[in-house]
Write a protein that holds these residues in place. Structure first.
Motif, PDB file in Angstrom:
ATOM      1  N   SER A 139      39.120  16.027  12.239  1.00 34.42           N
ATOM      2  CA  SER A 139      39.871  17.236  11.887  1.00 34.42           C
ATOM      3  C   SER A 139      38.955  18.452  11.979  1.00 34.42           C
ATOM      4  O   SER A 139      37.735  18.335  11.868  1.00 34.42           O
ATOM      5  CB  SER A 139      40.433  17.145  10.460  1.00 34.42           C
ATOM      6  N   VAL A 140      39.569  19.598  12.157  1.00 31.92           N
ATOM      7  CA  VAL A 140      38.833  20.860  12.128  1.00 31.92           C
ATOM      8  C   VAL A 140      39.674  21.875  11.354  1.00 31.92           C
ATOM      9  O   VAL A 140      40.885  21.940  11.517  1.00 31.92           O
ATOM     10  CB  VAL A 140      38.518  21.373  13.552  1.00 31.92           C
ATOM     11  N   ILE A 141      39.003  22.617  10.478  1.00 29.98           N
ATOM     12  CA  ILE A 141      39.673  23.676   9.718  1.00 29.98           C
ATOM     13  C   ILE A 141      39.088  25.006  10.155  1.00 29.98           C
ATOM     14  O   ILE A 141      37.875  25.214  10.049  1.00 29.98           O
ATOM     15  CB  ILE A 141      39.488  23.495   8.201  1.00 29.98           C
ATOM     16  N   ILE A 142      39.932  25.878  10.662  1.00 29.53           N
ATOM     17  CA  ILE A 142      39.477  27.192  11.121  1.00 29.53           C
ATOM     18  C   ILE A 142      39.833  28.212  10.048  1.00 29.53           C
ATOM     19  O   ILE A 142      41.004  28.541   9.850  1.00 29.53           O
ATOM     20  CB  ILE A 142      40.138  27.582  12.458  1.00 29.53           C
ATOM     21  N   PHE A 143      38.816  28.687   9.349  1.00 27.31           N
ATOM     22  CA  PHE A 143      39.034  29.711   8.333  1.00 27.31           C
ATOM     23  C   PHE A 143      38.964  31.091   8.983  1.00 27.31           C
ATOM     24  O   PHE A 143      38.185  31.314   9.917  1.00 27.31           O
ATOM     25  CB  PHE A 143      37.979  29.605   7.230  1.00 27.31           C
ATOM     26  N   ASP A 148      43.498  37.040  13.876  1.00 28.29           N
ATOM     27  CA  ASP A 148      44.349  35.877  14.096  1.00 28.29           C
ATOM     28  C   ASP A 148      44.297  35.442  15.556  1.00 28.29           C
ATOM     29  O   ASP A 148      44.361  34.237  15.858  1.00 28.29           O
ATOM     30  CB  ASP A 148      45.792  36.188  13.704  1.00 28.29           C
ATOM     31  N   ALA A 149      44.183  36.411  16.463  1.00 35.89           N
ATOM     32  CA  ALA A 149      44.098  36.090  17.899  1.00 35.89           C
ATOM     33  C   ALA A 149      42.843  35.261  18.179  1.00 35.89           C
ATOM     34  O   ALA A 149      42.873  34.322  18.981  1.00 35.89           O
ATOM     35  CB  ALA A 149      44.089  37.375  18.730  1.00 35.89           C
ATOM     36  N   GLU A 150      41.735  35.589  17.501  1.00 41.38           N
ATOM     37  CA  GLU A 150      40.506  34.804  17.663  1.00 41.38           C
ATOM     38  C   GLU A 150      40.691  33.385  17.134  1.00 41.38           C
ATOM     39  O   GLU A 150      40.232  32.413  17.751  1.00 41.38           O
ATOM     40  CB  GLU A 150      39.351  35.491  16.930  1.00 41.38           C
ATOM     41  N   THR A 151      41.365  33.261  15.995  1.00 45.50           N
ATOM     42  CA  THR A 151      41.618  31.939  15.411  1.00 45.50           C
ATOM     43  C   THR A 151      42.474  31.094  16.346  1.00 45.50           C
ATOM     44  O   THR A 151      42.197  29.915  16.568  1.00 45.50           O
ATOM     45  CB  THR A 151      42.319  32.088  14.050  1.00 45.50           C
ATOM     46  N   ILE A 152      43.508  31.697  16.925  1.00 44.25           N
ATOM     47  CA  ILE A 152      44.396  30.975  17.843  1.00 44.25           C
ATOM     48  C   ILE A 152      43.657  30.600  19.116  1.00 44.25           C
ATOM     49  O   ILE A 152      43.814  29.486  19.644  1.00 44.25           O
ATOM     50  CB  ILE A 152      45.640  31.821  18.160  1.00 44.25           C
ATOM     51  N   LEU A 153      42.812  31.521  19.638  1.00 41.21           N
ATOM     52  CA  LEU A 153      42.010  31.231  20.831  1.00 41.21           C
ATOM     53  C   LEU A 153      41.072  30.061  20.570  1.00 41.21           C
ATOM     54  O   LEU A 153      40.903  29.170  21.423  1.00 41.21           O
ATOM     55  CB  LEU A 153      41.213  32.463  21.244  1.00 41.21           C
ATOM     56  N   SER A 154      40.479  30.037  19.382  1.00 40.86           N
ATOM     57  CA  SER A 154      39.595  28.928  19.019  1.00 40.86           C
ATOM     58  C   SER A 154      40.366  27.608  19.006  1.00 40.86           C
ATOM     59  O   SER A 154      39.876  26.579  19.484  1.00 40.86           O
ATOM     60  CB  SER A 154      38.972  29.178  17.644  1.00 40.86           C
ATOM     61  N   ALA A 155      41.595  27.644  18.458  1.00 39.88           N
ATOM     62  CA  ALA A 155      42.427  26.433  18.426  1.00 39.88           C
ATOM     63  C   ALA A 155      42.752  25.952  19.838  1.00 39.88           C
ATOM     64  O   ALA A 155      42.780  24.743  20.104  1.00 39.88           O
ATOM     65  CB  ALA A 155      43.714  26.710  17.645  1.00 39.88           C
ATOM     66  N   ARG A 183      41.628  22.354  21.207  1.00 40.15           N
ATOM     67  CA  ARG A 183      42.656  21.425  21.700  1.00 40.15           C
ATOM     68  C   ARG A 183      42.305  20.933  23.107  1.00 40.15           C
ATOM     69  O   ARG A 183      42.556  19.776  23.448  1.00 40.15           O
ATOM     70  CB  ARG A 183      44.014  22.118  21.706  1.00 40.15           C
ATOM     71  N   LYS A 184      41.691  21.789  23.903  1.00 39.17           N
ATOM     72  CA  LYS A 184      41.284  21.388  25.251  1.00 39.17           C
ATOM     73  C   LYS A 184      40.128  20.386  25.191  1.00 39.17           C
ATOM     74  O   LYS A 184      40.089  19.421  25.961  1.00 39.17           O
ATOM     75  CB  LYS A 184      40.856  22.623  26.053  1.00 39.17           C
ATOM     76  N   LEU A 185      39.188  20.605  24.255  1.00 41.37           N
ATOM     77  CA  LEU A 185      38.030  19.727  24.141  1.00 41.37           C
ATOM     78  C   LEU A 185      38.386  18.376  23.523  1.00 41.37           C
ATOM     79  O   LEU A 185      37.788  17.350  23.865  1.00 41.37           O
ATOM     80  CB  LEU A 185      36.935  20.405  23.295  1.00 41.37           C
ATOM     81  N   ASN A 186      39.344  18.384  22.591  1.00 49.57           N
ATOM     82  CA  ASN A 186      39.746  17.141  21.919  1.00 49.57           C
ATOM     83  C   ASN A 186      41.243  17.190  21.635  1.00 49.57           C
ATOM     84  O   ASN A 186      41.669  17.689  20.584  1.00 49.57           O
ATOM     85  CB  ASN A 186      38.951  16.959  20.618  1.00 49.57           C
ATOM     86  N   MET A 192      48.167  24.475  16.659  1.00 52.11           N
ATOM     87  CA  MET A 192      47.692  23.980  15.364  1.00 52.11           C
ATOM     88  C   MET A 192      48.684  22.986  14.774  1.00 52.11           C
ATOM     89  O   MET A 192      49.897  23.145  14.923  1.00 52.11           O
ATOM     90  CB  MET A 192      47.496  25.145  14.387  1.00 52.11           C
ATOM     91  N   ASP A 193      48.160  21.984  14.090  1.00 55.95           N
ATOM     92  CA  ASP A 193      49.007  21.000  13.415  1.00 55.95           C
ATOM     93  C   ASP A 193      49.531  21.537  12.085  1.00 55.95           C
ATOM     94  O   ASP A 193      50.673  21.274  11.711  1.00 55.95           O
ATOM     95  CB  ASP A 193      48.213  19.714  13.182  1.00 55.95           C
TER      96      ASP A 193
END
Length: 329
Positions: A184-188, A200-207, A211-214, A236-237
């Protein structure tokens, strides 16, 4: 780049190269010593070396400077060869010891500076370190879960967790944090004085990158603006809107006084659990299942079906497979 960090990079490269060289040199000296002393001293009747194992025993005594003296060397050529082995052997062993010491220092510095690859498996990665991260760590620190913190700045006071220095927007840093092996990963969200939609755009980009990596990893993201939910839901789940829960609790306390304290005590008490539905109940109804669980002192709150949680229902519909969420009395 920080001068100390640059020095550390060079030191690491130096130590890694030289420990390999020192190991090869030490092994070569031992092999040479064992065979050369055996073939030189074996013909000498009064010598203590007449087999390869005894020669190895003498070699290890010599290069480690222990020198028990129980394996004598009497031949002139054997003693001359022994003096060479003493000088070269002690030097190679010291070289190896220095290499191992530098490697241990490297590990310590890497951990401190967050510049090492995480070795954990099935762990949880926490991206960005803020007050919310501290609260989550306080809750799960006794659960035996491996934690990796990915943050751009050094995290102080949490030495029990693996710290990786980097950005949640860079693939290499995410890989270094073990994103491909994590469960799991939690993006704060970042605690910065910037536009909420931009953060929020950075958080979504990180997700998206994660998702591409795993593709199988569970992603939990914290966003600041409710309008970002629709964009985040595709990657995001679980989505947590910062401050949204507290707002609902405040509203609930108006209608039902004391509800915030009740919810906090319920969550803090670790009374909530989740278990798979036993095969013996698959062909039974929701009504029968809920009734059976209540007899077992379990109050059913909801059911997980196809990775979605639905609230408890009492009907004559077949329950089927899945899991249920409950409160243990």
């Amino acid at each position: 780049m920080n001068p100390f960090f640059l020095f550390f990079k060079k030191f690491r490269k130096y130590s890694r190269n030289h420990i390999i060289k020192a190991s090869i040199l030490s092994v070569a000296v031992i092999i040479y010593s064992v065979f050369s002393e055996f073939y030189i001293e074996n013909p000498v009747p009064s010598s203590g070396i007449h087999n390869l194992f005894t020669s190895l025993w003498w070699t290890m005594q010599t290069i480690t400077t222990v020198g028990y003296g129980d394996t004598p060397v009497y031949g002139l050529l054997g003693r001359t060869n022994g003096m060479v082995i003493m000088v070269v052997g002690i030097g190679s062993l010291g070289y190896l010891t220095a290499g191992i010491t530098s490697m241990l220092i490297d590990i310590r510095l890497s951990s401190k500076l967050g510049d090492r690859m995480a070795t954990e498996k099935k762990h949880i990665i926490l991206c960005n370190y803020n007050e919310s991260t501290k609260k989550v760590l306080d809750k799960i620190k006794n659960d035996g879960i491996d934690i990796v913190i990915l943050n751009e700045n050094e995290v102080k006071g949490d030495n029990e967790y693996t710290f990786v220095k980097g950005s949640f927007l860079r693939e290499n840093d995410l890989i270094k944090a073990g994103i491909k092996k994590a469960s799991s990963v939690i993006i704060f969200s970042r605690e910065e004085d910037r536009d909420q939609m931009a953060m929020d755009a950075e958080t979504i980009l990180s997700a998206m990158i994660i998702r591409k990596l795993n593709p199988r990893i569970r992603i939990i993201g914290e966003i600041l603006n409710p309008d970002s939910r629709i964009h985040a839901s595709g990657f995001m789940d679980d989505i947590v809107i910062k401050g949204d829960v507290s707002s609902m609790l405040i509203y609930s306390s108006i209608m039902i006084p004391g509800i915030p304290q009740f919810i906090n005590e319920l969550l803090a008490g670790n009374n909530i659990g989740e278990e798979d539905i036993d095969e013996s109940y698959i062909n039974k109804t929701y009504r029968e299942f809920v009734s059976a669980m209540e007899k077992d002192d379990k109050i059913v709150l909801g059911f997980r079906k196809d990775d979605k949680i639905v609230l408890r229902k009492i009907s004559d519909e077949k329950i089927g497979s899945g899991s249920y969420i409950f409160i243990k009395n």
